[in-house]
Design a protein around this motif. Sequence first.
Motif, PDB file in Angstrom:
ATOM      1  N   ARG A 114      48.063 -16.292 -43.955  1.00  0.00           N
ATOM      2  CA  ARG A 114      47.184 -16.940 -44.957  1.00  0.00           C
ATOM      3  C   ARG A 114      46.904 -18.405 -44.621  1.00  0.00           C
ATOM      4  O   ARG A 114      45.870 -18.939 -44.978  1.00  0.00           O
ATOM      5  N   ILE A 115      47.827 -19.030 -43.925  1.00  0.00           N
ATOM      6  CA  ILE A 115      47.554 -20.392 -43.430  1.00  0.00           C
ATOM      7  C   ILE A 115      46.401 -20.316 -42.415  1.00  0.00           C
ATOM      8  O   ILE A 115      45.472 -21.113 -42.445  1.00  0.00           O
ATOM      9  N   LEU A 116      46.472 -19.303 -41.531  1.00  0.00           N
ATOM     10  CA  LEU A 116      45.405 -19.132 -40.530  1.00  0.00           C
ATOM     11  C   LEU A 116      44.067 -18.814 -41.209  1.00  0.00           C
ATOM     12  O   LEU A 116      43.022 -19.342 -40.831  1.00  0.00           O
ATOM     13  N   GLU A 117      44.124 -17.959 -42.233  1.00  0.00           N
ATOM     14  CA  GLU A 117      42.896 -17.571 -42.935  1.00  0.00           C
ATOM     15  C   GLU A 117      42.217 -18.809 -43.543  1.00  0.00           C
ATOM     16  O   GLU A 117      41.002 -19.003 -43.394  1.00  0.00           O
ATOM     17  N   ASP A 118      43.008 -19.663 -44.186  1.00  0.00           N
ATOM     18  CA  ASP A 118      42.452 -20.890 -44.783  1.00  0.00           C
ATOM     19  C   ASP A 118      41.923 -21.838 -43.711  1.00  0.00           C
ATOM     20  O   ASP A 118      40.895 -22.496 -43.903  1.00  0.00           O
ATOM     21  N   LEU A 119      42.637 -21.886 -42.594  1.00  0.00           N
ATOM     22  CA  LEU A 119      42.206 -22.742 -41.484  1.00  0.00           C
ATOM     23  C   LEU A 119      40.831 -22.291 -40.976  1.00  0.00           C
ATOM     24  O   LEU A 119      39.930 -23.096 -40.763  1.00  0.00           O
ATOM     25  N   VAL A 120      40.680 -20.984 -40.799  1.00  0.00           N
ATOM     26  CA  VAL A 120      39.417 -20.437 -40.288  1.00  0.00           C
ATOM     27  C   VAL A 120      38.277 -20.740 -41.258  1.00  0.00           C
ATOM     28  O   VAL A 120      37.197 -21.185 -40.854  1.00  0.00           O
ATOM     29  N   GLY A 167      39.772 -12.117 -43.069  1.00  0.00           N
ATOM     30  CA  GLY A 167      40.687 -11.546 -44.051  1.00  0.00           C
ATOM     31  C   GLY A 167      42.023 -11.200 -43.439  1.00  0.00           C
ATOM     32  O   GLY A 167      42.234 -11.360 -42.234  1.00  0.00           O
ATOM     33  N   THR A 168      42.938 -10.733 -44.285  1.00  0.00           N
ATOM     34  CA  THR A 168      44.293 -10.431 -43.843  1.00  0.00           C
ATOM     35  C   THR A 168      44.686  -9.018 -44.280  1.00  0.00           C
ATOM     36  O   THR A 168      44.227  -8.527 -45.302  1.00  0.00           O
ATOM     37  N   ALA A 169      45.553  -8.396 -43.488  1.00  0.00           N
ATOM     38  CA  ALA A 169      46.075  -7.076 -43.841  1.00  0.00           C
ATOM     39  C   ALA A 169      47.542  -7.007 -43.441  1.00  0.00           C
ATOM     40  O   ALA A 169      47.928  -7.541 -42.390  1.00  0.00           O
ATOM     41  N   SER A 170      48.360  -6.364 -44.273  1.00  0.00           N
ATOM     42  CA  SER A 170      49.765  -6.182 -43.919  1.00  0.00           C
ATOM     43  C   SER A 170      49.850  -5.135 -42.810  1.00  0.00           C
ATOM     44  O   SER A 170      48.936  -4.318 -42.657  1.00  0.00           O
ATOM     45  N   GLY A 171      50.932  -5.150 -42.043  1.00  0.00           N
ATOM     46  CA  GLY A 171      51.106  -4.220 -40.927  1.00  0.00           C
ATOM     47  C   GLY A 171      50.801  -2.770 -41.271  1.00  0.00           C
ATOM     48  O   GLY A 171      49.947  -2.143 -40.645  1.00  0.00           O
ATOM     49  N   ARG A 188      38.878 -16.995 -32.427  1.00  0.00           N
ATOM     50  CA  ARG A 188      39.949 -16.991 -31.422  1.00  0.00           C
ATOM     51  C   ARG A 188      40.041 -18.345 -30.719  1.00  0.00           C
ATOM     52  O   ARG A 188      41.127 -18.854 -30.458  1.00  0.00           O
ATOM     53  N   GLY A 189      38.883 -18.952 -30.450  1.00  0.00           N
ATOM     54  CA  GLY A 189      38.858 -20.275 -29.836  1.00  0.00           C
ATOM     55  C   GLY A 189      39.562 -21.303 -30.710  1.00  0.00           C
ATOM     56  O   GLY A 189      40.363 -22.118 -30.232  1.00  0.00           O
ATOM     57  N   LEU A 190      39.280 -21.227 -31.996  1.00  0.00           N
ATOM     58  CA  LEU A 190      39.901 -22.150 -32.950  1.00  0.00           C
ATOM     59  C   LEU A 190      41.418 -21.930 -33.009  1.00  0.00           C
ATOM     60  O   LEU A 190      42.202 -22.884 -32.991  1.00  0.00           O
ATOM     61  N   LEU A 191      41.832 -20.656 -33.060  1.00  0.00           N
ATOM     62  CA  LEU A 191      43.258 -20.331 -33.164  1.00  0.00           C
ATOM     63  C   LEU A 191      44.024 -20.785 -31.920  1.00  0.00           C
ATOM     64  O   LEU A 191      45.186 -21.180 -31.999  1.00  0.00           O
ATOM     65  N   ALA A 192      43.354 -20.722 -30.775  1.00  0.00           N
ATOM     66  CA  ALA A 192      44.015 -21.116 -29.529  1.00  0.00           C
ATOM     67  C   ALA A 192      44.347 -22.609 -29.521  1.00  0.00           C
ATOM     68  O   ALA A 192      45.228 -23.054 -28.791  1.00  0.00           O
ATOM     69  N   ARG A 193      43.629 -23.384 -30.335  1.00  0.00           N
ATOM     70  CA  ARG A 193      43.822 -24.850 -30.331  1.00  0.00           C
ATOM     71  C   ARG A 193      44.730 -25.350 -31.453  1.00  0.00           C
ATOM     72  O   ARG A 193      45.102 -26.515 -31.472  1.00  0.00           O
ATOM     73  N   THR A 194      45.079 -24.465 -32.410  1.00  0.00           N
ATOM     74  CA  THR A 194      45.812 -24.958 -33.578  1.00  0.00           C
ATOM     75  C   THR A 194      47.297 -25.161 -33.282  1.00  0.00           C
ATOM     76  O   THR A 194      47.858 -24.524 -32.383  1.00  0.00           O
TER      77      THR A 194
END
Length: 313
Positions: free
Chosen positions: A170-176, A138-142, A216-222
Amino acid sequence: MTDTRYLVHGVFWDGQPASVKGHDGGAPVLRLQAPSGDFRHISLHPGARIGFQVEDRGRSCLGHLRVHSSTRRDHVLCAARALAAKGKQCERCFMLDESRLIHDFHRGGRVTPGLRDYLMQEHWLYVATFAGGSTKVGTASGPRKWNRLAEQGAVVARYVARAQDGRVVRILEDLVTGETGLAQQVRSAAKSEALLQPLQDAKLGTMNSGHASEVRGLLARTGVEGFTVVDEPWVRPAQASALYRPGSRHTYPHSLDNGRHGFEIAALSGPNALARLDGTDAVFVMNLGRLAARTIVLGDFVSDVPSVQESLF
Ligand SMILES: [Zn+2]
């Protein structure tokens, strides 16, 4: 006693975050709105007593949100005082509600200048695990980084990325979700039910760190730009703890759609309360979120204890 008819907006955890393990946080409240439009907040801290009667008129429209900037938003009352058509709003307020547009912004959807200001601030991506082991991304604003997870009733959670804005996050959220299958929602009924028999803390911790590390592994490769990978635990509020401990508890035996209710709050996880009823040692789990869009009158009411107590055990 007052006979003001309040419209219930729901349970909110808007206060200061819990900063260290074992501290309360968020000062959770039940948010009520008087016919004049004024808000009133009923504290839901452990030990608080709350009594109300639910009017038998169905759900009313809660109005709509207008976002002026990252820090300023208005809540606009429903002009027609209509009944709710879908969820907690009438058709008109649903269409006027600006928060609806948030979800399409990263796919090129149009937003108002105020909403753009809100969305262009820093956002966080998190992985949250609930009492039954369901895990979501999920996502949260600062500014609501901590509060959002408290409101959802996460048992264990960690932030996995800090994004420059609400579009990137939200791009990251959809990617995950696309790559790992992690859901973006856990049904509120499933969250409440899981609190009747929560999994052990250590087990939930292992599940959460497993999912977070995969993400985190996935995000490191995107190739997506505009974020950094982080590994930061969320500090859960201490006033939820009693709900996560093993122990005997029961589903609250009455519907919150109508009738008179009165009890003491023993613990709170998101919108789910552990309640003590007068005249019994048993404790009950109830989802106070079910009161949203209902009209209540506050008063010195008391919930009936189920007549056949043995059936609870
Ligand atoms: Zn409306």
